[in-house]
Motif scaffolding. Structure first.
Motif, PDB file in Angstrom:
ATOM      1  N   ARG A 132       0.837  -1.211   0.000  1.00 58.18           N
ATOM      2  CA  ARG A 132       0.000   0.000   0.000  1.00 58.18           C
ATOM      3  C   ARG A 132       0.868   1.255   0.000  1.00 58.18           C
ATOM      4  O   ARG A 132       0.728   2.147   0.839  1.00 58.18           O
ATOM      5  CB  ARG A 132      -0.984  -0.019   1.172  1.00 58.18           C
ATOM      6  CG  ARG A 132      -2.015  -1.128   1.060  1.00 58.18           C
ATOM      7  CD  ARG A 132      -3.008  -1.114   2.197  1.00 58.18           C
ATOM      8  NE  ARG A 132      -3.747   0.123   2.298  1.00 58.18           N
ATOM      9  CZ  ARG A 132      -4.774   0.470   1.510  1.00 58.18           C
ATOM     10  NH1 ARG A 132      -5.161  -0.345   0.550  1.00 58.18           N
ATOM     11  NH2 ARG A 132      -5.387   1.617   1.680  1.00 58.18           N
ATOM     12  N   ALA A 149      -1.553   5.935   4.145  1.00 58.83           N
ATOM     13  CA  ALA A 149      -1.309   6.095   5.579  1.00 58.83           C
ATOM     14  C   ALA A 149      -0.974   4.778   6.259  1.00 58.83           C
ATOM     15  O   ALA A 149      -0.238   4.758   7.262  1.00 58.83           O
ATOM     16  CB  ALA A 149      -2.535   6.727   6.231  1.00 58.83           C
ATOM     17  N   ASP A 150      -1.507   3.666   5.744  1.00 56.89           N
ATOM     18  CA  ASP A 150      -1.244   2.364   6.361  1.00 56.89           C
ATOM     19  C   ASP A 150      -0.187   1.562   5.609  1.00 56.89           C
ATOM     20  O   ASP A 150      -0.144   0.341   5.696  1.00 56.89           O
ATOM     21  CB  ASP A 150      -2.529   1.560   6.481  1.00 56.89           C
ATOM     22  CG  ASP A 150      -3.236   1.371   5.145  1.00 56.89           C
ATOM     23  OD1 ASP A 150      -2.825   2.027   4.165  1.00 56.89           O
ATOM     24  OD2 ASP A 150      -4.189   0.581   5.074  1.00 56.89           O
ATOM     25  N   ARG A 166       3.063  -0.406   4.699  1.00 56.32           N
ATOM     26  CA  ARG A 166       3.991  -1.235   5.472  1.00 56.32           C
ATOM     27  C   ARG A 166       5.240  -1.497   4.650  1.00 56.32           C
ATOM     28  O   ARG A 166       5.178  -1.674   3.433  1.00 56.32           O
ATOM     29  CB  ARG A 166       3.368  -2.578   5.846  1.00 56.32           C
ATOM     30  CG  ARG A 166       2.269  -2.511   6.871  1.00 56.32           C
ATOM     31  CD  ARG A 166       2.010  -3.889   7.489  1.00 56.32           C
ATOM     32  NE  ARG A 166       1.582  -4.883   6.515  1.00 56.32           N
ATOM     33  CZ  ARG A 166       1.470  -6.182   6.781  1.00 56.32           C
ATOM     34  NH1 ARG A 166       1.775  -6.649   7.991  1.00 56.32           N
ATOM     35  NH2 ARG A 166       1.053  -7.030   5.858  1.00 56.32           N
ATOM     36  N   THR A 221       4.456   4.553   9.116  1.00 56.45           N
ATOM     37  CA  THR A 221       3.400   4.323  10.097  1.00 56.45           C
ATOM     38  C   THR A 221       3.592   2.976  10.783  1.00 56.45           C
ATOM     39  O   THR A 221       3.421   2.832  11.990  1.00 56.45           O
ATOM     40  CB  THR A 221       2.024   4.353   9.404  1.00 56.45           C
ATOM     41  OG1 THR A 221       1.870   5.614   8.761  1.00 56.45           O
ATOM     42  CG2 THR A 221       0.903   4.139  10.391  1.00 56.45           C
ATOM     43  N   GLN A 222       3.950   1.969   9.991  1.00 55.09           N
ATOM     44  CA  GLN A 222       4.144   0.611  10.515  1.00 55.09           C
ATOM     45  C   GLN A 222       5.638   0.376  10.724  1.00 55.09           C
ATOM     46  O   GLN A 222       6.433   0.585   9.829  1.00 55.09           O
ATOM     47  CB  GLN A 222       3.597  -0.424   9.512  1.00 55.09           C
ATOM     48  CG  GLN A 222       3.896  -1.872   9.864  1.00 55.09           C
ATOM     49  CD  GLN A 222       2.988  -2.381  10.973  1.00 55.09           C
ATOM     50  OE1 GLN A 222       1.944  -1.832  11.215  1.00 55.09           O
ATOM     51  NE2 GLN A 222       3.415  -3.442  11.628  1.00 55.09           N
TER      52      GLN A 222
END
Length: 263
Positions: A206, A210-211, A213, A252-253
């Motif tokens: 992705r 925002a998500d 990884r 983020t991750q």
């Protein structure tokens, strides 16, 4: 064809627009202007929701989403649709994830328009590879690591039909699109072609969203990493020393621990 029909055909046109890897603010200014002028938007399934929100209220939406095992519309039918809508006098935006000419079948759609005498324009977009690498702070080229980059498709043709010898190795970066489903077979193929099992790899899932990884492993464990982390498309596989680079703090991750040593 009547005079009115000829006039409509003369004003209709097709614009292939690269929507980028997901984030709406990565669209070019030219892409945003084309989208604002659209009468009809023929869009892929992977175009981000924020990009779709930019489609003008009066434009008609046509989804031609494709998945590995299901195509809403066959490629020849998509080309015919673009031609038909342009012949009706519409400004048709063909909205594609990433860049139209990087595994986007843009060349086939341009050919369909040219064959029918339809005016066609291509507006490039940020490809998934470039956008994902930038978001992960992972340079695809680096003076100390890689001076050659290759893009390959993991599912467009059978692996046995593709010659990847020499595409990965010292001083090279290999970017694999559409490779998640066959990750274990891809690893076997590359190792069989002579690439070291401990070659660094990274998965960008992705990209730019925002998500997003970033997952890292060595080549021998690529299939295992996909299974353990339940990686889903869209995702890219990066093979080469640059896969060790990047700043996890920007993500983020948090990047997962490496299952085999990579220095």
């Amino acid at each position: 064809m009547t005079i009115a029909d000829k006039s409509a055909a003369a004003t209709g046109r097709v614009i292939l627009v690269g929507a980028g890897p997901g984030a709406a603010d990565l669209l070019t200014l030219r892409a945003a202007r084309a989208l604002a002028a659209a009468d009809v938007v023929v869009h892929d399934g992977l175009v981000g929701a924020d990009v779709m929100a930019m489609v003008p209220a009066g434009a008609r939406l046509v989804s031609v989403a494709k998945r590995r095992d299901r195509h809403t519309m066959q490629q020849a039918d998509i080309g015919a649709l673009l031609v038909r809508e342009a012949q009706a006098g519409h400004v048709v935006v063909r909205l594609k994830g990433g860049d139209p000419f990087i595994f986007g079948r843009g060349g086939e759609e341009v050919s369909a328009c040219n064959a029918a005498g339809i005016a066609v324009e291509v507006i490039p977009g940020v490809s998934a590879a470039l956008g994902g690498a930038a978001a992960a702070l992972m340079p695809l080229t680096h003076r100390d690591h890689a001076s050659i980059v290759s893009f390959v498709a993991g599912e467009c043709r059978g692996l046995a039909d593709q010659n990847w010898v020499g595409l990965a190795g010292k001083g090279r970066t290999l970017v694999i699109y559409m490779g998640v489903t066959g990750a274990d077979r891809i690893a076997e193929k590359l190792i069989g072609d002579g690439l070291a099992p401990d070659t660094p790899v990274a998965i960008l899932e992705r990209a730019t969203l925002a998500d997003m990884r970033v997952l890292r492993a060595c080549l021998a464990d690529l299939g295992g990493l996909v299974a353990r982390e339940a990686v889903i498309s869209p995702a890219l596989i990066i093979v080469g020393d640059v896969a060790t680079l990047g700043a996890d703090a920007a993500l983020t991750q948090i990047t997962k621990a490496l299952p085999c040593p990579i220095s």
